[in-house]
Motif scaffolding. Structure first.
Motif, PDB file in Angstrom:
ATOM      1  N   ARG A   8      45.935  12.506  82.995  1.00  0.00           N
ATOM      2  CA  ARG A   8      45.432  13.306  81.876  1.00  0.00           C
ATOM      3  C   ARG A   8      44.523  14.419  82.407  1.00  0.00           C
ATOM      4  O   ARG A   8      43.304  14.373  82.302  1.00  0.00           O
ATOM      5  CB  ARG A   8      44.695  12.420  80.871  1.00  0.00           C
ATOM      6  CG  ARG A   8      45.594  11.321  80.306  1.00  0.00           C
ATOM      7  CD  ARG A   8      44.850  10.451  79.320  1.00  0.00           C
ATOM      8  NE  ARG A   8      45.720   9.427  78.748  1.00  0.00           N
ATOM      9  CZ  ARG A   8      45.334   8.499  77.878  1.00  0.00           C
ATOM     10  NH1 ARG A   8      44.076   8.478  77.466  1.00  0.00           N
ATOM     11  NH2 ARG A   8      46.187   7.617  77.424  1.00  0.00           N
ATOM     12  N   TRP A   9      45.176  15.429  82.997  1.00  0.00           N
ATOM     13  CA  TRP A   9      44.424  16.539  83.566  1.00  0.00           C
ATOM     14  C   TRP A   9      43.716  17.357  82.480  1.00  0.00           C
ATOM     15  O   TRP A   9      42.700  18.017  82.762  1.00  0.00           O
ATOM     16  CB  TRP A   9      45.368  17.452  84.358  1.00  0.00           C
ATOM     17  CG  TRP A   9      45.944  16.786  85.568  1.00  0.00           C
ATOM     18  CD1 TRP A   9      47.221  16.360  85.741  1.00  0.00           C
ATOM     19  CD2 TRP A   9      45.249  16.454  86.776  1.00  0.00           C
ATOM     20  NE1 TRP A   9      47.399  15.787  86.980  1.00  0.00           N
ATOM     21  CE2 TRP A   9      46.190  15.832  87.647  1.00  0.00           C
ATOM     22  CE3 TRP A   9      43.941  16.621  87.225  1.00  0.00           C
ATOM     23  CZ2 TRP A   9      45.855  15.388  88.924  1.00  0.00           C
ATOM     24  CZ3 TRP A   9      43.603  16.171  88.491  1.00  0.00           C
ATOM     25  CH2 TRP A   9      44.548  15.564  89.322  1.00  0.00           C
ATOM     26  N   HIS A  10      44.241  17.302  81.270  1.00  0.00           N
ATOM     27  CA  HIS A  10      43.615  18.113  80.227  1.00  0.00           C
ATOM     28  C   HIS A  10      42.195  17.657  79.925  1.00  0.00           C
ATOM     29  O   HIS A  10      41.359  18.454  79.493  1.00  0.00           O
ATOM     30  CB  HIS A  10      44.466  18.064  78.951  1.00  0.00           C
ATOM     31  CG  HIS A  10      44.543  16.703  78.332  1.00  0.00           C
ATOM     32  ND1 HIS A  10      45.362  15.700  78.811  1.00  0.00           N
ATOM     33  CD2 HIS A  10      43.873  16.169  77.279  1.00  0.00           C
ATOM     34  CE1 HIS A  10      45.211  14.622  78.058  1.00  0.00           C
ATOM     35  NE2 HIS A  10      44.321  14.885  77.123  1.00  0.00           N
ATOM     36  N   ALA A  12      39.950  16.674  82.169  1.00  0.00           N
ATOM     37  CA  ALA A  12      39.092  17.358  83.142  1.00  0.00           C
ATOM     38  C   ALA A  12      38.954  18.843  82.819  1.00  0.00           C
ATOM     39  O   ALA A  12      37.880  19.432  82.983  1.00  0.00           O
ATOM     40  CB  ALA A  12      39.663  17.173  84.550  1.00  0.00           C
ATOM     41  N   VAL A  13      40.038  19.440  82.325  1.00  0.00           N
ATOM     42  CA  VAL A  13      39.997  20.862  81.996  1.00  0.00           C
ATOM     43  C   VAL A  13      39.002  21.129  80.870  1.00  0.00           C
ATOM     44  O   VAL A  13      38.211  22.081  80.917  1.00  0.00           O
ATOM     45  CB  VAL A  13      41.402  21.366  81.620  1.00  0.00           C
ATOM     46  CG1 VAL A  13      41.329  22.792  81.078  1.00  0.00           C
ATOM     47  CG2 VAL A  13      42.335  21.306  82.823  1.00  0.00           C
ATOM     48  N   PHE A  14      39.021  20.270  79.854  1.00  0.00           N
ATOM     49  CA  PHE A  14      38.118  20.473  78.718  1.00  0.00           C
ATOM     50  C   PHE A  14      36.671  20.134  79.081  1.00  0.00           C
ATOM     51  O   PHE A  14      35.733  20.736  78.543  1.00  0.00           O
ATOM     52  CB  PHE A  14      38.567  19.628  77.527  1.00  0.00           C
ATOM     53  CG  PHE A  14      39.755  20.197  76.806  1.00  0.00           C
ATOM     54  CD1 PHE A  14      39.664  21.419  76.154  1.00  0.00           C
ATOM     55  CD2 PHE A  14      40.972  19.541  76.795  1.00  0.00           C
ATOM     56  CE1 PHE A  14      40.748  21.956  75.490  1.00  0.00           C
ATOM     57  CE2 PHE A  14      42.070  20.070  76.140  1.00  0.00           C
ATOM     58  CZ  PHE A  14      41.960  21.286  75.482  1.00  0.00           C
ATOM     59  N   ALA A  16      35.315  20.390  82.139  1.00  0.00           N
ATOM     60  CA  ALA A  16      34.809  21.192  83.254  1.00  0.00           C
ATOM     61  C   ALA A  16      33.779  22.233  82.834  1.00  0.00           C
ATOM     62  O   ALA A  16      32.723  22.342  83.482  1.00  0.00           O
ATOM     63  CB  ALA A  16      35.983  21.852  83.984  1.00  0.00           C
TER      64      ALA A  16
END
Length: 305
Positions: A8-10, A12-14, A16
Motif C-alpha cells: 500500500r504505497w499510497h 506512504a504517499v499521503f 509523506a
C-alpha cells in the motif's frame, strides 16, 4: 499459487507531506535544541561541555532561583486551569447538550469565539479593561456597588499570575467545552433510555451514566491542558512583557526561556543556557505525559471496561 500481499504505497504517499513538515518544524529543532544544551561559548566557537549548563541551571543560585520561581508559577498556572477551566467546560457541555435548551448553537459559538482570538489582542484588551486609570472594570463594579473590591490585579505581585490565568481560562474554556460536548453526543441513546427506565434522569443521569463514559475524554483534556500550560508564553508576554512583572511574579518557563535565549534590555541572549532551559521544559512535559499514559490513562481504561 498464493497471492502476494499488496503493498500500500499510497499510504506512504499521503503521509509523506505531513511527516516531512512535522520533522522539519518539530523533530529537527527539538534534537538540535537538546544538542545545543550540551555546548557553551568558547574562544573558538561552541565548545562541548556536557551537562555543565544543567549544573549551572540547577546549582547556581542566580539561575536556580529564577528557574524554580518560573516552574512554581507554571504549576500554579496549570492548577488554576485544571480547577477552574476544565470543570466549567464540563458543566457548560452538560448544559448545552440538553436537547430542550433553546439557542444552544448560539451559546456554543459565543463561548468558543475567544479561542480564535490572538494572544496579543486578548492580553492588551484585558490590560486596558483592568487598568485602574482608563479601564472599564472599576466603573462596572461601581455600577453594581462592588467598587471596593476592585484592585490593580495585574500590578500586584500577589494577584498578577492568578489574574492572567483566569484571563486564559476565559479565552480557552471553549475547547474543553466542545470536546466534552462531542463526547456527550457520542453516548448511545440506548444507554440513556435504559437509565430513564430505571428512574435515572437529569443531573443524576449525568453523574451516574454520562460522567463515567466520558472519563477518557476528560483525561485527554487534562493532558492537553498540562502540555499547553507548560508551553505557555504569549499571554504573559503580551500583558506583562519580557520581565513578567511585577518583580517576576508572573514569570513562567516560557518567558524565562525567551529572556535567556534572546536577551532583554542590555543583557545579551545566551542560546546555550536557553537550550538548557528548553530541554528542562521538555523533560517536565515528558514526565507529565508519561505519568498520564502509564498511570492515569491505564486506570481510566480499567475503570471503563
Amino acid at each position: 499459487m498464493t497471492d502476494r500481499p499488496r503493498r500500500r504505497w499510497h499510504i506512504a504517499v499521503f503521509l509523506a507531506p505531513a511527516v516531512l513538515v512535522y520533522t522539519a518544524i518539530m523533530i529537527i529543532p527539538l534534537f538540535d535544541t537538546l544538542r545545543l544544551a550540551l555546548f557553551n561559548k568558547g574562544d573558538d566557537g561552541a565548545v562541548f561541555v556536557g551537562l555543565r549548563n544543567f549544573a549551572t541551571l540547577f546549582g547556581d543560585p542566580n539561575w536556580s532561583r529564577q528557574f524554580w520561581n518560573a516552574l512554581i508559577n507554571n504549576c500554579w498556572f496549570f492548577v488554576i486551569h485544571m480547577l477552574v477551566q476544565n470543570p466549567i467546560g464540563i458543566a457548560l457541555a452538560a448544559i448545552l447538550s440538553n436537547p430542550r435548551l433553546r439557542f444552544a448553537g448560539l451559546y456554543r459559538t459565543a463561548i468558543f469565539v475567544p479561542t480564535i482570538l490572538s494572544f496579543v489582542i486578548v492580553g492588551f484588551a484585558w490590560k486596558l479593561i483592568l487598568s485602574p486609570i482608563w479601564g472599564i472594570a472599576p466603573n462596572m463594579l461601581d455600577a453594581v456597588g462592588l467598587k471596593s473590591l476592585f484592585s490593580p490585579w495585574l500590578g500586584k505581585e500577589s494577584s498578577a499570575l492568578t489574574t492572567l490565568a483566569l484571563i486564559s481560562v476565559w479565552q480557552f474554556v471553549g475547547i474543553p467545552m466542545m470536546l466534552i460536548y462531542a463526547a456527550l453526543l457520542s453516548i448511545p441513546d440506548e444507554v440513556l433510555e435504559a437509565a430513564e427506565c430505571d428512574g435515572i434522569t437529569g443531573w443524576a443521569a449525568f453523574w451516574k451514566i454520562k460522567l463515567p463514559l466520558i472519563l477518557p475524554s476528560i483525561g485527554i483534556i487534562s493532558i492537553l491542558t498540562f502540555v499547553a500550560n507548560f508551553n505557555a508564553f504569549d499571554l504573559i508576554y503580551a500583558a506583562q512583557g519580557t520581565l513578567a512583572g511585577p518583580d517576576f511574579s508572573s514569570d513562567i518557563l516560557g518567558t524565562f526561556l525567551y529572556r535567556t535565549f534572546f536577551g532583554f534590555q542590555l543583557q545579551l541572549g545566551d542560546p546555550y543556557m536557553g537550550s538548557a532551559i528548553a530541554s528542562a521544559m521538555f523533560g517536565v512535559i515528558l514526565i507529565g505525559v508519561c505519568l498520564y499514559l502509564f498511570g492515569i490513562q491505564t486506570r481510566i481504561r480499567r475503570y471503563q471496561f
